[in-house]
Design a protein around this motif. Structure first.
Motif, PDB file in Angstrom:
ATOM      1  N   ASP A 112      26.272  -2.116  56.484  1.00  0.00           N
ATOM      2  CA  ASP A 112      27.172  -0.995  56.194  1.00  0.00           C
ATOM      3  C   ASP A 112      26.400   0.105  55.465  1.00  0.00           C
ATOM      4  OD1 ASP A 112      29.257   0.626  54.809  1.00  0.00           O
ATOM      5  OD2 ASP A 112      30.611  -0.892  55.600  1.00  0.00           O
ATOM      6  N   TRP A 113      26.609   1.357  55.867  1.00  0.00           N
ATOM      7  CA  TRP A 113      25.898   2.490  55.274  1.00  0.00           C
ATOM      8  C   TRP A 113      26.154   2.628  53.780  1.00  0.00           C
ATOM      9  CZ3 TRP A 113      28.487   6.656  52.966  1.00  0.00           C
ATOM     10  CH2 TRP A 113      29.873   6.687  53.136  1.00  0.00           C
ATOM     11  N   ARG A 114      27.227   2.004  53.281  1.00  0.00           N
ATOM     12  CA  ARG A 114      27.580   2.114  51.870  1.00  0.00           C
ATOM     13  C   ARG A 114      26.909   1.062  51.000  1.00  0.00           C
ATOM     14  NH1 ARG A 114      33.896   2.115  53.423  1.00  0.00           N
ATOM     15  NH2 ARG A 114      33.046   0.554  54.847  1.00  0.00           N
ATOM     16  N   ALA A 115      26.282   0.057  51.624  1.00  0.00           N
ATOM     17  CA  ALA A 115      25.643  -1.006  50.862  1.00  0.00           C
ATOM     18  C   ALA A 115      24.440  -0.459  50.083  1.00  0.00           C
ATOM     19  CB  ALA A 115      25.194  -2.121  51.803  1.00  0.00           C
ATOM     20  N   PRO A 116      24.139  -1.028  48.909  1.00  0.00           N
ATOM     21  CA  PRO A 116      22.988  -0.542  48.130  1.00  0.00           C
ATOM     22  C   PRO A 116      21.682  -0.539  48.919  1.00  0.00           C
ATOM     23  CG  PRO A 116      24.339  -1.986  46.786  1.00  0.00           C
ATOM     24  CD  PRO A 116      24.904  -2.058  48.179  1.00  0.00           C
ATOM     25  N   VAL A 117      21.499  -1.532  49.794  1.00  0.00           N
ATOM     26  CA  VAL A 117      20.246  -1.610  50.538  1.00  0.00           C
ATOM     27  C   VAL A 117      20.104  -0.461  51.526  1.00  0.00           C
ATOM     28  CG1 VAL A 117      21.008  -2.996  52.506  1.00  0.00           C
ATOM     29  CG2 VAL A 117      18.697  -3.322  51.582  1.00  0.00           C
ATOM     30  N   SER A 118      21.215   0.206  51.855  1.00  0.00           N
ATOM     31  CA  SER A 118      21.174   1.328  52.795  1.00  0.00           C
ATOM     32  C   SER A 118      20.817   2.647  52.119  1.00  0.00           C
ATOM     33  CB  SER A 118      22.540   1.483  53.488  1.00  0.00           C
ATOM     34  OG  SER A 118      22.925   0.313  54.150  1.00  0.00           O
ATOM     35  N   GLN A 119      20.894   2.710  50.815  1.00  0.00           N
ATOM     36  CA  GLN A 119      20.731   3.975  50.102  1.00  0.00           C
ATOM     37  C   GLN A 119      19.413   4.691  50.409  1.00  0.00           C
ATOM     38  OE1 GLN A 119      22.048   3.959  46.002  1.00  0.00           O
ATOM     39  NE2 GLN A 119      20.431   5.373  45.410  1.00  0.00           N
ATOM     40  N   PRO A 120      18.278   3.980  50.527  1.00  0.00           N
ATOM     41  CA  PRO A 120      17.030   4.696  50.833  1.00  0.00           C
ATOM     42  C   PRO A 120      17.052   5.450  52.160  1.00  0.00           C
ATOM     43  CG  PRO A 120      16.550   2.509  49.980  1.00  0.00           C
ATOM     44  CD  PRO A 120      18.027   2.563  50.223  1.00  0.00           C
ATOM     45  N   PHE A 121      17.951   5.067  53.074  1.00  0.00           N
ATOM     46  CA  PHE A 121      18.019   5.807  54.329  1.00  0.00           C
ATOM     47  C   PHE A 121      18.336   7.274  54.066  1.00  0.00           C
ATOM     48  CE2 PHE A 121      20.214   7.401  58.111  1.00  0.00           C
ATOM     49  CZ  PHE A 121      19.274   7.104  59.085  1.00  0.00           C
ATOM     50  N   TYR A 122      19.105   7.537  53.009  1.00  0.00           N
ATOM     51  CA  TYR A 122      19.508   8.900  52.676  1.00  0.00           C
ATOM     52  C   TYR A 122      18.619   9.545  51.622  1.00  0.00           C
ATOM     53  CZ  TYR A 122      23.665   7.219  55.072  1.00  0.00           C
ATOM     54  OH  TYR A 122      24.522   6.696  56.003  1.00  0.00           O
ATOM     55  N   ARG A 123      17.983   8.760  50.766  1.00  0.00           N
ATOM     56  CA  ARG A 123      17.291   9.352  49.624  1.00  0.00           C
ATOM     57  C   ARG A 123      15.773   9.183  49.630  1.00  0.00           C
ATOM     58  NH1 ARG A 123      20.932   8.447  44.195  1.00  0.00           N
ATOM     59  NH2 ARG A 123      22.992   8.533  45.176  1.00  0.00           N
ATOM     60  N   ALA A 124      15.248   8.250  50.387  1.00  0.00           N
ATOM     61  CA  ALA A 124      13.804   8.024  50.367  1.00  0.00           C
ATOM     62  C   ALA A 124      13.061   9.256  50.891  1.00  0.00           C
ATOM     63  CB  ALA A 124      13.448   6.801  51.212  1.00  0.00           C
ATOM     64  N   SER A 125      11.887   9.516  50.328  1.00  0.00           N
ATOM     65  CA  SER A 125      11.077  10.663  50.728  1.00  0.00           C
ATOM     66  C   SER A 125       9.603  10.309  50.570  1.00  0.00           C
ATOM     67  CB  SER A 125      11.412  11.876  49.849  1.00  0.00           C
ATOM     68  OG  SER A 125      11.057  11.618  48.501  1.00  0.00           O
ATOM     69  N   LYS A 126       8.750  11.213  50.995  1.00  0.00           N
ATOM     70  CA  LYS A 126       7.312  10.989  50.831  1.00  0.00           C
ATOM     71  C   LYS A 126       6.956  10.894  49.347  1.00  0.00           C
ATOM     72  CE  LYS A 126       4.488  11.342  53.775  1.00  0.00           C
ATOM     73  NZ  LYS A 126       3.805  10.360  54.639  1.00  0.00           N
ATOM     74  N   LYS A 127       7.654  11.678  48.517  1.00  0.00           N
ATOM     75  CA  LYS A 127       7.387  11.640  47.072  1.00  0.00           C
ATOM     76  C   LYS A 127       7.923  10.362  46.442  1.00  0.00           C
ATOM     77  CE  LYS A 127       7.259  16.639  46.285  1.00  0.00           C
ATOM     78  NZ  LYS A 127       7.871  17.782  45.537  1.00  0.00           N
ATOM     79  N   ASP A 128       9.048   9.881  46.928  1.00  0.00           N
ATOM     80  CA  ASP A 128       9.653   8.659  46.405  1.00  0.00           C
ATOM     81  C   ASP A 128      10.106   7.800  47.575  1.00  0.00           C
ATOM     82  OD1 ASP A 128      10.853   6.669  44.980  1.00  0.00           O
ATOM     83  OD2 ASP A 128      12.598   7.854  44.358  1.00  0.00           O
ATOM     84  N   PRO A 129       9.202   6.956  48.103  1.00  0.00           N
ATOM     85  CA  PRO A 129       9.526   6.159  49.304  1.00  0.00           C
ATOM     86  C   PRO A 129      10.579   5.076  49.061  1.00  0.00           C
ATOM     87  CG  PRO A 129       7.159   6.174  48.841  1.00  0.00           C
ATOM     88  CD  PRO A 129       7.821   6.777  47.664  1.00  0.00           C
ATOM     89  N   MET A 130      10.826   4.729  47.806  1.00  0.00           N
ATOM     90  CA  MET A 130      11.816   3.706  47.462  1.00  0.00           C
ATOM     91  C   MET A 130      11.524   2.383  48.175  1.00  0.00           C
ATOM     92  SD  MET A 130      15.296   6.084  47.452  1.00  0.00           S
ATOM     93  CE  MET A 130      16.336   4.814  46.729  1.00  0.00           C
ATOM     94  N   ASP A 150      10.388   8.186  64.063  1.00  0.00           N
ATOM     95  CA  ASP A 150       9.908   7.425  62.916  1.00  0.00           C
ATOM     96  C   ASP A 150       9.334   8.317  61.824  1.00  0.00           C
ATOM     97  OD1 ASP A 150      10.608   5.090  64.151  1.00  0.00           O
ATOM     98  OD2 ASP A 150       8.585   4.592  64.841  1.00  0.00           O
ATOM     99  N   GLU A 151       9.548   7.892  60.587  1.00  0.00           N
ATOM    100  CA  GLU A 151       8.897   8.485  59.419  1.00  0.00           C
ATOM    101  C   GLU A 151       8.192   7.364  58.672  1.00  0.00           C
ATOM    102  OE1 GLU A 151      11.429  11.554  57.157  1.00  0.00           O
ATOM    103  OE2 GLU A 151      12.903  10.335  58.218  1.00  0.00           O
ATOM    104  N   HIS A 152       6.870   7.467  58.542  1.00  0.00           N
ATOM    105  CA  HIS A 152       6.104   6.495  57.766  1.00  0.00           C
ATOM    106  C   HIS A 152       5.929   7.065  56.363  1.00  0.00           C
ATOM    107  CE1 HIS A 152       5.140   5.589  62.005  1.00  0.00           C
ATOM    108  NE2 HIS A 152       5.085   4.323  61.578  1.00  0.00           N
ATOM    109  N   LEU A 153       6.817   6.662  55.473  1.00  0.00           N
ATOM    110  CA  LEU A 153       6.931   7.325  54.175  1.00  0.00           C
ATOM    111  C   LEU A 153       5.752   7.047  53.257  1.00  0.00           C
ATOM    112  CD1 LEU A 153      10.749   6.769  53.542  1.00  0.00           C
ATOM    113  CD2 LEU A 153       9.608   8.789  54.438  1.00  0.00           C
ATOM    114  N   THR A 154       5.014   5.962  53.499  1.00  0.00           N
ATOM    115  CA  THR A 154       3.871   5.637  52.624  1.00  0.00           C
ATOM    116  C   THR A 154       2.527   5.926  53.286  1.00  0.00           C
ATOM    117  OG1 THR A 154       3.959   3.335  53.386  1.00  0.00           O
ATOM    118  CG2 THR A 154       5.173   3.880  51.375  1.00  0.00           C
TER     119      THR A 154
END
Length: 684
Positions: A112-130, A150-154
């Motif tokens: 579910d998009w609301r689960a805590p494990v889903s949060q990086p889908f919306y907030r992760a970035s190159k600066k903070d890959p989470m 694809d985005e390879h954040l690291t």
């Protein structure tokens, strides 16, 4: 959840396979619920009915809509998150979707998009890959998975870039009601969506910033995170009108939330009277002023009188006397307790009875609670209560205030001026509540009086959209519905088009009773093209000085076309034909007075059209929209008829320019302005 195996030779085929397996798993989940037999687990028909309704709702929530992607993203964690965070999953790859899906063994296939494990889908970035190594977005065509990105954040060699699939989803043509934005929620929006239940939030957002979607998705998130609590206390979404509610009504069901009530402020306060008239602006402003709450408070409590005679209660052969001064002390104590008029009135006979019981005990008797209840029901006590603390009918009280100049003057002294009192008095006195020509503002006054008599039920969470247009008394009416809960307030000060539109969010939140709410501002626009929003923003210095203009992320060359016309009706019809050549919805927005003329012109040209709220039908993609109903709606292409008429249709220029600002910002792909009269100076 699958472990992080090496990619297959055909990644797209692998993802399609996972989609097929996930759909099969969802179908199995639904079949399991449909197969439930409640006969052996229910003791009576009431429990059976409740359980059956819960099962039916669960079946609806597990529907697999062919046109709605089951998942829209994937996260590959660098390290396995904790089991609690992953909803029981042990792996490091998670597919993110609108609802949770698990296989026959209970292992999650979609999170579910609301689960805590889903949060990086919306907030992760190159600066903070989470802790995310790869974020994958999926593209769909007609429900079929057709692309991924694809985005390879690291990966330090990969530059940050704007997702083309994300941009395409944001800009996808829309037909029909508003849809959810779970695949495109931005980091600043996600912070608001996931804010806690105990705090209230006010979101100031210009056109196209997604404030309405944020509010609706926050409800969905709160129901996920606090389902048991909100199931007991309830949730409510309040919109400005029925057309708007119809436009947004499918968002929450698409997210699996079926129990959220939606209403207008008029719906909330409609109990007891029938609205059959409209106030002049001058009267509506006074009736909507927060000072009316004090006038009503005085009027309600004026019914309480100080006892002048002692009370004598006869029981058997004994007579028990309560002196007038003692009755006065009881009345004064109840008045000082700051409880509702009705609650205090219900307490009065018991307080009198208790005083009598004290007399009995002093005389050597041993009365119990049954004796006190009997004394409270004694005819003499009931007569005294009726004389001292008579019942108040809220509608009759408001009717008297608006029809009796002396009664109004008595309770409005020092609160309303003579001119203001005169403005709200009915031109013709009404004989009864049923015969009175009540207005929407009157209904709010009756609601306030109702709350003075008996406390209004409070909900767990209320979402208030287009809040800038509410009067102080309307804010109070909404605030009463969430005194023990929280609120999400959504609006744009620049779009306030009522004579009583709020000047600041601090003032609005004070009337709402949520002074401690956090005020967030959304300034990034995702829907309205940059050229269009820049054109509309020329009005901001005149309608809302100091308010930041929206910075749109959408570059759509040629999205604005301003045309001078010698034959307005014909050129507007031609502009509608041109817009219909594009994919998506079309809105023809015009001053309310121009709607009948344009309807006739469209019919003569053979162009079928809808009214706001009818967009779910397949009869036409063209909607004819009165400017007064345009707020909150959006269309792929908008044709705006005669801006000067839109401005001129309002009681003053500032309100007219705000109405024009709303109309100019309803387009998400292209705007055509057609005019014969000169444009407002701000747009020249």
């Amino acid at each position: 959840m699958q472990r992080h195996d090496p990619e297959a030779l055909d990644p797209l085929l692998r993802e399609r396979t996972h989609l097929a397996h996930s759909r099969a798993a969802l179908r199995a989940m639904r079949e399991d619920v449909e197969a439930l037999d409640i006969k052996d687990v229910t003791a009576n028909w009431v429990n059976a009915a409740v359980l059956q309704r819960q099962i039916d709702d669960r079946i609806k929530a597990l529907a697999d809509l062919s046109h709605t992607p089951l998942f829209f993203g994937r996260l590959d964690y660098l390290h396995a998150p904790g089991a609690a965070l992953a909803e029981g999953a042990e792996g490091e790859r998670f597919y993110i979707g609108r609802r949770h899906v698990h296989d026959a063994d209970g292992d999650p296939m979609v999170i579910d998009w609301r689960a805590p494990v889903s949060q990086p889908f919306y907030r992760a970035s190159k600066k903070d890959p989470m802790d995310i190594g790869l974020r994958r977005r999926f593209g769909y065509t007609g429900g079929d998975l057709t692309a991924y990105e694809d985005e390879h954040l690291t990966d330090p060699t990969e530059d940050a870039r704007t997702s083309k699939l994300l941009q395409a989803e944001i800009e996808r043509p829309r037909v029909g009601p508003m849809r959810d934005i779970v695949a495109t929620i931005q980091p600043e929006q996600d912070e608001i969506v996931r804010s806690g239940l105990n705090g209230s939030v006010c979101v100031q957002g210009g056109p196209g910033t997604g404030k309405t979607a944020v509010g609706l998705h926050r409800v969905a998130y709160l129901l996920y995170a606090h389902r048991d609590r909100l199931a007991r206390t309830g949730t409510l979404v309040i919109g400005p009108n029925r057309s708007f509610l119809h436009y947004i009504e499918q968002v929450l069901p698409a997210l699996g939330e079926l129990e959220v009530r939606q209403a207008t402020v008029d719906d909330l306060v409609a109990g007891g009277i029938e609205v059959r008239a409209a106030d002049p602006a001058e009267a509506a402003v006074v009736k909507g002023d927060a000072r009316m709450a004090e006038v009503l408070r005085r009027a309600v409590w004026s019914h309480v009188t100080t006892p002048a005679e002692p009370l004598v209660v006869v029981r058997g052969s004994r007579r028990w006397r309560v002196p007038a001064y003692e009755l006065a002390e009881i009345v004064e104590e109840l008045r000082d307790r700051d409880i509702r008029y009705g609650a205090a009135r219900e307490a009065l006979p018991q307080r009198i009875a208790h005083t009598v019981l004290v007399r009995m005990e002093q005389a050597g008797e041993a009365p119990d609670d049954r004796v006190q209840d009997a004394v409270a029901r004694n005819a003499a006590v009931k007569a005294a209560v009726k004389e001292i603390w008579p019942p108040v009918d809220p509608a009759k009280l408001v009717l008297r205030l608006l029809n009796d100049p002396d009664f109004l003057a008595e309770h409005a002294a020092g609160v309303l001026t003579d001119e203001e009192q005169k403005a709200i008095l009915a031109p013709r006195p009404a004989r009864s509540v049923k015969s009175a020509k009540w207005t929407a503002a009157d209904a709010v006054l009756v609601d306030e009086a109702n709350d003075l008599v008996a406390r209004t039920h409070s909900l767990g969470h209320v979402v208030l959209d287009e809040a800038q247009d509410l009067s102080p008394m309307q804010y109070r009416a909404v605030g009463r519905r969430c005194t023990t809960g929280s609120a999400t307030v959504l609006g744009d000060l620049a779009q306030g088009t009522t004579p009583w539109a709020t000047a600041s969010w601090a003032e609005a939140l004070r009337h709402l009773g949520k002074q401690d709410a956090v005020v967030e501002e959304l300034t990034a626009g995702f829907r309205v093209p940059r050229e269009v929003i820049a054109y509309a923003s020329k009005l901001l210095p005149s309608i809302s000085p100091g308010l930041a203009a929206v910075e749109s992320v959408r570059e759509t060359p040629g999205s604005l076309d301003v045309r001078a016309s010698a034959d307005l009706d014909a050129d507007v019809v031609a502009a509608c034909r041109e817009s219909l050549a594009h994919e998506g919805s079309i809105g023809l927005i015009a001053a309310d007075a121009r709607i009948p003329v344009l309807a006739a012109a469209l019919e003569a040209a053979g162009l079928a059209h809808l009214a706001p709220g009818e967009e779910t039908t397949a009869e036409s993609r063209l909607t004819l929209v009165p400017a007064s109903l345009a707020k909150g709606l959006e269309y792929d292409y908008v044709v705006l008829d005669e801006p000067a008429a839109v401005v001129g249709g309002e009681p003053d220029e500032r309100t007219g320019l705000r109405r024009l600002y709303v109309a100019l910002t309803r387009a998400v792909s292209g705007l055509t302005v057609v005019h014969t009269a000169p444009l407002p100076a701000q747009l020249a």
